[in-house]
Design a protein around this motif. Sequence first.
Motif: not given
Length: 155
Positions: A22-24, A27-29, A37-38, A51-52
């Motif tokens: 899993e990204a910290p 670092t991801r929306c 899901e993310r 994110c935009l």
Amino acid sequence: MTIDQELAVAESRLDLYGRVDEAPPHTRCRAIKPGGERCGQFSNLSAGGLCLWHDPDRAAEALDVRRRGGTRAQEVQAEQRGTCPAPTSEIRTLEDVADHMAWAVRAMEVGAIDEKTGRSVVYSLDRLRATLRDKDLERQFKKLQRELAALKKAS
């Protein structure tokens, strides 16, 4: 962040099997999609980690990007499409059908018409071909019937 730091972060995110953990955060929306899901978007994040497409404060900007993207995509498709002039003759014979079928296939190849339209055109032409063939066979059959009747009458 230097390239060495980026590699160290990437390596620390790999588990024993080489899968990414899993990204910290941020670092991801951080938005969660309707399916649970993310969001996977990692570029152009706001200070809040959105994110935009998921940031309500940037909805107008997202709409503008969508509009420009769609327009540009259509322009690129138009530039990539080839030209393939359609036959100008009317379809009256089996040869005409063959010419139009060849055109439809070529037009699909160069992108002058999309595949769905091309398949519809080819299907319609195939039905017309069958009709013209049947009409021609019927004409030949009637001619042979007349000749047979004339031969019977003569004998």
